[in-house]
Design a protein around this motif. Sequence first.
Motif, PDB file in Angstrom:
ATOM      1  N   GLU A 120       7.501  -8.630  -6.147  1.00  0.00           N
ATOM      2  CA  GLU A 120       7.833  -8.852  -4.576  1.00  0.00           C
ATOM      3  C   GLU A 120       6.740 -10.079  -4.231  1.00  0.00           C
ATOM      4  O   GLU A 120       7.385 -10.753  -3.556  1.00  0.00           O
ATOM      5  CB  GLU A 120       7.289  -7.677  -3.908  1.00  0.00           C
ATOM      6  N   ALA A 121       5.613 -10.090  -4.748  1.00  0.00           N
ATOM      7  CA  ALA A 121       4.659 -11.391  -4.555  1.00  0.00           C
ATOM      8  C   ALA A 121       5.335 -12.616  -4.815  1.00  0.00           C
ATOM      9  O   ALA A 121       5.179 -13.768  -4.130  1.00  0.00           O
ATOM     10  CB  ALA A 121       3.317 -11.186  -5.175  1.00  0.00           C
ATOM     11  N   LEU A 122       5.905 -12.564  -6.035  1.00  0.00           N
ATOM     12  CA  LEU A 122       6.701 -13.828  -6.612  1.00  0.00           C
ATOM     13  C   LEU A 122       7.807 -14.173  -5.613  1.00  0.00           C
ATOM     14  O   LEU A 122       8.036 -15.513  -5.428  1.00  0.00           O
ATOM     15  CB  LEU A 122       6.978 -13.845  -7.931  1.00  0.00           C
ATOM     16  N   ALA A 123       8.621 -13.227  -5.279  1.00  0.00           N
ATOM     17  CA  ALA A 123       9.747 -13.711  -4.400  1.00  0.00           C
ATOM     18  C   ALA A 123       9.167 -13.937  -3.099  1.00  0.00           C
ATOM     19  O   ALA A 123       9.894 -14.929  -2.164  1.00  0.00           O
ATOM     20  CB  ALA A 123      10.578 -12.161  -4.134  1.00  0.00           C
ATOM     21  N   TYR A 124       8.370 -13.327  -2.294  1.00  0.00           N
ATOM     22  CA  TYR A 124       7.609 -13.846  -1.229  1.00  0.00           C
ATOM     23  C   TYR A 124       7.222 -15.088  -1.317  1.00  0.00           C
ATOM     24  O   TYR A 124       7.622 -16.164  -0.442  1.00  0.00           O
ATOM     25  CB  TYR A 124       6.569 -12.882  -0.953  1.00  0.00           C
ATOM     26  N   THR A 125       6.534 -15.668  -2.381  1.00  0.00           N
ATOM     27  CA  THR A 125       5.863 -16.924  -2.768  1.00  0.00           C
ATOM     28  C   THR A 125       7.323 -17.875  -2.613  1.00  0.00           C
ATOM     29  O   THR A 125       6.954 -19.124  -2.023  1.00  0.00           O
ATOM     30  CB  THR A 125       4.895 -16.955  -3.649  1.00  0.00           C
ATOM     31  N   ALA A 126       8.346 -17.640  -3.670  1.00  0.00           N
ATOM     32  CA  ALA A 126       9.268 -18.340  -3.664  1.00  0.00           C
ATOM     33  C   ALA A 126       9.934 -18.583  -2.283  1.00  0.00           C
ATOM     34  O   ALA A 126      10.451 -19.865  -1.879  1.00  0.00           O
ATOM     35  CB  ALA A 126      10.605 -17.777  -4.518  1.00  0.00           C
ATOM     36  N   GLY A 127      10.186 -17.666  -1.395  1.00  0.00           N
ATOM     37  CA  GLY A 127      10.785 -17.965  -0.196  1.00  0.00           C
ATOM     38  C   GLY A 127       9.759 -18.974   0.727  1.00  0.00           C
ATOM     39  O   GLY A 127      10.345 -19.728   1.439  1.00  0.00           O
ATOM     40  N   VAL A 128       8.436 -18.567   0.799  1.00  0.00           N
ATOM     41  CA  VAL A 128       7.692 -19.603   1.403  1.00  0.00           C
ATOM     42  C   VAL A 128       7.609 -20.986   1.092  1.00  0.00           C
ATOM     43  O   VAL A 128       7.837 -21.905   1.833  1.00  0.00           O
ATOM     44  CB  VAL A 128       6.127 -18.909   1.385  1.00  0.00           C
ATOM     45  N   VAL A 129       7.461 -21.286  -0.137  1.00  0.00           N
ATOM     46  CA  VAL A 129       7.492 -22.660  -0.825  1.00  0.00           C
ATOM     47  C   VAL A 129       8.719 -23.383  -0.592  1.00  0.00           C
ATOM     48  O   VAL A 129       8.665 -24.459  -0.183  1.00  0.00           O
ATOM     49  CB  VAL A 129       6.987 -22.070  -2.295  1.00  0.00           C
ATOM     50  N   LEU A 130       9.826 -22.591  -0.818  1.00  0.00           N
ATOM     51  CA  LEU A 130      11.144 -23.365  -0.592  1.00  0.00           C
ATOM     52  C   LEU A 130      11.423 -23.527   0.531  1.00  0.00           C
ATOM     53  O   LEU A 130      12.062 -24.869   0.848  1.00  0.00           O
ATOM     54  CB  LEU A 130      12.271 -22.196  -1.024  1.00  0.00           C
TER      55      LEU A 130
ATOM     56  N   ALA B  25      -2.092 -12.895  -4.198  1.00  0.00           N
ATOM     57  CA  ALA B  25      -3.277 -12.147  -4.495  1.00  0.00           C
ATOM     58  C   ALA B  25      -3.218 -10.683  -4.630  1.00  0.00           C
ATOM     59  O   ALA B  25      -3.547 -10.079  -5.592  1.00  0.00           O
ATOM     60  CB  ALA B  25      -4.634 -12.685  -3.985  1.00  0.00           C
ATOM     61  N   LEU B  26      -2.621 -10.266  -3.528  1.00  0.00           N
ATOM     62  CA  LEU B  26      -2.501  -8.824  -3.673  1.00  0.00           C
ATOM     63  C   LEU B  26      -1.402  -8.295  -4.479  1.00  0.00           C
ATOM     64  O   LEU B  26      -1.656  -7.202  -5.022  1.00  0.00           O
ATOM     65  CB  LEU B  26      -2.007  -8.217  -1.946  1.00  0.00           C
ATOM     66  N   GLY B  27      -0.678  -8.941  -4.869  1.00  0.00           N
ATOM     67  CA  GLY B  27       0.492  -8.783  -5.790  1.00  0.00           C
ATOM     68  C   GLY B  27       0.176  -8.725  -7.250  1.00  0.00           C
ATOM     69  O   GLY B  27       0.408  -7.773  -8.060  1.00  0.00           O
ATOM     70  N   PHE B  28      -0.946  -9.463  -7.576  1.00  0.00           N
ATOM     71  CA  PHE B  28      -1.471  -9.727  -8.812  1.00  0.00           C
ATOM     72  C   PHE B  28      -2.538  -9.150  -9.102  1.00  0.00           C
ATOM     73  O   PHE B  28      -3.164  -9.248 -10.705  1.00  0.00           O
ATOM     74  CB  PHE B  28      -1.247 -11.285  -9.320  1.00  0.00           C
ATOM     75  N   ILE B  29      -3.534  -8.661  -8.334  1.00  0.00           N
ATOM     76  CA  ILE B  29      -4.807  -8.238  -8.380  1.00  0.00           C
ATOM     77  C   ILE B  29      -4.852  -6.829  -7.981  1.00  0.00           C
ATOM     78  O   ILE B  29      -5.026  -6.404  -6.621  1.00  0.00           O
ATOM     79  CB  ILE B  29      -5.954  -9.098  -7.740  1.00  0.00           C
ATOM     80  N   PRO B  30      -4.905  -5.953  -8.870  1.00  0.00           N
ATOM     81  CA  PRO B  30      -4.624  -4.444  -8.388  1.00  0.00           C
ATOM     82  C   PRO B  30      -5.932  -4.194  -7.476  1.00  0.00           C
ATOM     83  O   PRO B  30      -5.967  -3.406  -6.578  1.00  0.00           O
ATOM     84  CB  PRO B  30      -4.717  -3.694  -9.618  1.00  0.00           C
ATOM     85  N   ALA B  31      -7.341  -4.658  -8.035  1.00  0.00           N
ATOM     86  CA  ALA B  31      -8.454  -4.356  -7.265  1.00  0.00           C
ATOM     87  C   ALA B  31      -8.266  -4.504  -5.850  1.00  0.00           C
ATOM     88  O   ALA B  31      -8.773  -3.857  -4.921  1.00  0.00           O
ATOM     89  CB  ALA B  31      -9.765  -5.283  -7.834  1.00  0.00           C
TER      90      ALA B  31
ATOM     91  N   ALA C 154       0.864  -1.285  -0.123  1.00  0.00           N
ATOM     92  CA  ALA C 154      -0.041  -0.045   0.083  1.00  0.00           C
ATOM     93  C   ALA C 154       0.741   1.170   0.078  1.00  0.00           C
ATOM     94  O   ALA C 154       0.614   2.198  -0.615  1.00  0.00           O
ATOM     95  CB  ALA C 154      -0.922  -0.026   1.144  1.00  0.00           C
ATOM     96  N   LYS C 155       1.851   1.137   0.775  1.00  0.00           N
ATOM     97  CA  LYS C 155       2.925   2.498   0.788  1.00  0.00           C
ATOM     98  C   LYS C 155       3.671   2.678  -0.315  1.00  0.00           C
ATOM     99  O   LYS C 155       3.818   3.785  -0.847  1.00  0.00           O
ATOM    100  CB  LYS C 155       3.950   2.161   2.184  1.00  0.00           C
ATOM    101  N   SER C 156       4.052   1.497  -1.198  1.00  0.00           N
ATOM    102  CA  SER C 156       4.808   1.766  -2.272  1.00  0.00           C
ATOM    103  C   SER C 156       3.751   1.928  -3.602  1.00  0.00           C
ATOM    104  O   SER C 156       4.450   2.250  -4.718  1.00  0.00           O
ATOM    105  CB  SER C 156       5.524   0.445  -2.512  1.00  0.00           C
ATOM    106  N   GLY C 157       2.470   2.039  -3.473  1.00  0.00           N
ATOM    107  CA  GLY C 157       1.470   2.320  -4.559  1.00  0.00           C
ATOM    108  C   GLY C 157       1.560   1.168  -5.636  1.00  0.00           C
ATOM    109  O   GLY C 157       1.170   1.315  -6.537  1.00  0.00           O
ATOM    110  N   GLY C 158       1.822  -0.027  -5.043  1.00  0.00           N
ATOM    111  CA  GLY C 158       1.898  -1.334  -5.868  1.00  0.00           C
ATOM    112  C   GLY C 158       2.960  -1.343  -6.798  1.00  0.00           C
ATOM    113  O   GLY C 158       2.987  -2.169  -7.923  1.00  0.00           O
ATOM    114  N   GLU C 159       4.009  -0.463  -6.865  1.00  0.00           N
ATOM    115  CA  GLU C 159       5.094  -0.461  -7.685  1.00  0.00           C
ATOM    116  C   GLU C 159       6.152  -1.820  -7.554  1.00  0.00           C
ATOM    117  O   GLU C 159       6.461  -2.147  -6.350  1.00  0.00           O
ATOM    118  CB  GLU C 159       6.149   0.599  -7.568  1.00  0.00           C
ATOM    119  N   GLY C 160       6.068  -2.756  -8.493  1.00  0.00           N
ATOM    120  CA  GLY C 160       6.962  -3.795  -8.340  1.00  0.00           C
ATOM    121  C   GLY C 160       6.179  -5.015  -7.554  1.00  0.00           C
ATOM    122  O   GLY C 160       6.971  -5.869  -7.137  1.00  0.00           O
ATOM    123  N   ALA C 161       5.071  -4.848  -7.548  1.00  0.00           N
ATOM    124  CA  ALA C 161       4.132  -5.814  -6.576  1.00  0.00           C
ATOM    125  C   ALA C 161       4.002  -7.189  -7.180  1.00  0.00           C
ATOM    126  O   ALA C 161       4.037  -8.155  -6.200  1.00  0.00           O
ATOM    127  CB  ALA C 161       2.728  -5.256  -6.674  1.00  0.00           C
ATOM    128  N   LYS C 162       3.942  -7.419  -8.419  1.00  0.00           N
ATOM    129  CA  LYS C 162       4.170  -8.588  -8.852  1.00  0.00           C
ATOM    130  C   LYS C 162       5.465  -9.364  -8.543  1.00  0.00           C
ATOM    131  O   LYS C 162       5.482 -10.550  -8.020  1.00  0.00           O
ATOM    132  CB  LYS C 162       3.972  -8.951 -10.307  1.00  0.00           C
TER     133      LYS C 162
END
Length: 673
Positions: free
Chosen positions: A321-331, A455-461, A311-319
């Motif tokens: 960051e979401a993929l990197a976070y998911t990769a860390g969790v899954v790994l 979902a937050l990273g890939f769904i702007p709504a 929210a603070k970044s305005g969604g810049e690089g959201a996708k």
Amino acid sequence: MRFVLFVLMTLFACVAAHAQTPGERHIAIDLVAETPTPRAGSEVTLAFASTPQPGWHGYWKNPGDAGVETSATWTLPPGVTAGPIAYPVPQRLLIAGLMNYVYEGPFAQFVRLKLPAGLAAGTVLPVRVKLDYLVCTREICVPESAELSTRLTVGDGAVDPATRARFDGWRRAMPKPLGSPATYAVEGGRFRLAVPYPAASPATEAYFFLLTDGVVDYGKPQVVTRQGDTLIVETAAKTGRPAQVDGVLAVGAGQGFRLTAAPGVVPSGGVDGETAMTLLVALGGAILGGLLLNIMPCVFPILSLKALSLAKSGGEGAKGEALAYTAGVVLMCLVLGGVLLALRAGGAAVGWAFQLTDPRVILVLLLLVTAIAFNLAGLFELSAPGAVNRMAAGGGSGNFWGGAFGTGALAAFVATPCTGPFMGAAMGTALILPWWGALAVFGGLGLGLALPFLALGFIPALRRKLPKPGAWMETFRHILSVPMFLTALALAWVLGKQAGVDGMTLGLAVALLFAAGLWWTGARQAKGRALAWVPGVLAGVVALGTSAVVTRAPAQAVAVAAGVEPFTETRLAALRAEGRPVFAYFTADWCVTCKVNEKAVIETAAVQDALRDGKVAVLVGDWTDGDPALGRFIERHNRAGVPLYLWYKAGASEAEVLPQVLTQGLLTTRAKK
């Protein structure tokens, strides 16, 4: 390489044999007769009751990649004959890639003596035997001999009750005849075995110990799957193609079956319809269970902060960051799952969150959660050292995404003490799937845990529905520190249960030291000092180093509430034989769901009154220290860990597995039936 290792072990054996004190034996062996007065013309069972010294082990009939079978040289009266040595179900011990089939604790081997007919009552039969065997530690091996003797007197064959009980205990460890023919096939360098075994019968930690040598590579893992009423065992093959293969199928808890397999058709070990459906159900449960983990007190603050950062970044690089976070969790989930599967392949009876049975891991978690809590409270800010920032700057968004990856891995690691609905059954099912299926389930757990941020990273709504950035975010961040502090308090309590008061005191002391270092770092950050992170890092290094000296406190009697007994399978069987209803539950100090159920449901006055009025026996199994016996029992009910709740109706043949989230009505209704 294995040949070289075996030669080295043999050289060690020679050196150790010369260094051994004359008369010293590392396995104490007693020759025990089931009856000292056998009848003429009958058979009498003798036992070699063996007790290895701590750290030493003896060998099965087929010792595996290294070792020697026990040999016996008998001196017997005329007409008396001795049969072959019968061995109990062995254990697995993997050392430097060599698989050994061993006994690391007390065990007994049987031999049957056949007496001739026509011997007069009172005839004395002296029996002598010389045993030659190999005894080893993980580093050295020593060939030993034992000369044993006993005296039998021809009589009525009576067996003393105490001796009968002792032999019955040993017999339970002996493999039973399967009674059904098995088949095997070798295809594409793989040995595959099909064993008729009822689908309703438990087979935890199934493993096939071969008596026929030269057929399989002992050091390679075995994959066991079920197809209806057939167990299929698959592993790496060697060149041998004998007319039949003999061995013992171990099915858990020291139980096993002798079987003979002839060449024949083995059902496909691929993904059949049943396996595929089991995998899909387990995967769905893991994803849903991981999703629900996000509301746990140790995960929710981390997820909230990541959402606010978007929210603070305005969604810049959201996708990204979401993929990197998911990769860390899954790994992280895959790593924990892979270690779990590797430990189980080595013979350990462990389940999900196995690492939490080690007080050192609990202390590391305590330090992590303490740091997160103080960071949320505003004591210091997380910022990488300048050198790291300069390196990351050359990689564009590498530092940004690297932080998201690390946060995801951290979220998955601190979530392991939590178990919620759907997750327990999924983790239990994973352990009966092929390794690739199990890893898919562990990965599904990570995907479920990462889904909200993904979902937050890939769904702007969804991002647009987040509150607008403002001063309130700092207050909200401070509020989020409260559940993290509560989590740290819970971890300190678990540490005290595992390591005692001394261990908990040491843990709190190093947590205080770490907090002081973080406070100093925060003070330097406020003044804009260079290398502000140094005090916190140094305090963290000292604290982590101290965690290595934390040890488990000596086992103590389990304290349970009035009317509640510690769980044992013997006590459960006795209560069911009395016709009483039984409520058995399995818990651990590090299991958040367990403690919530206990305080909010099981220990409430309404439930306690209902259990007492219904004359329901209550048994509790404490799995905090990872007791292997409890672990095997839990797995027989298709669970990888706790909580597990079982309800045995009076006279019922099977237990009802209750949901992992209990309600008072669920228990009171059953108690009144």
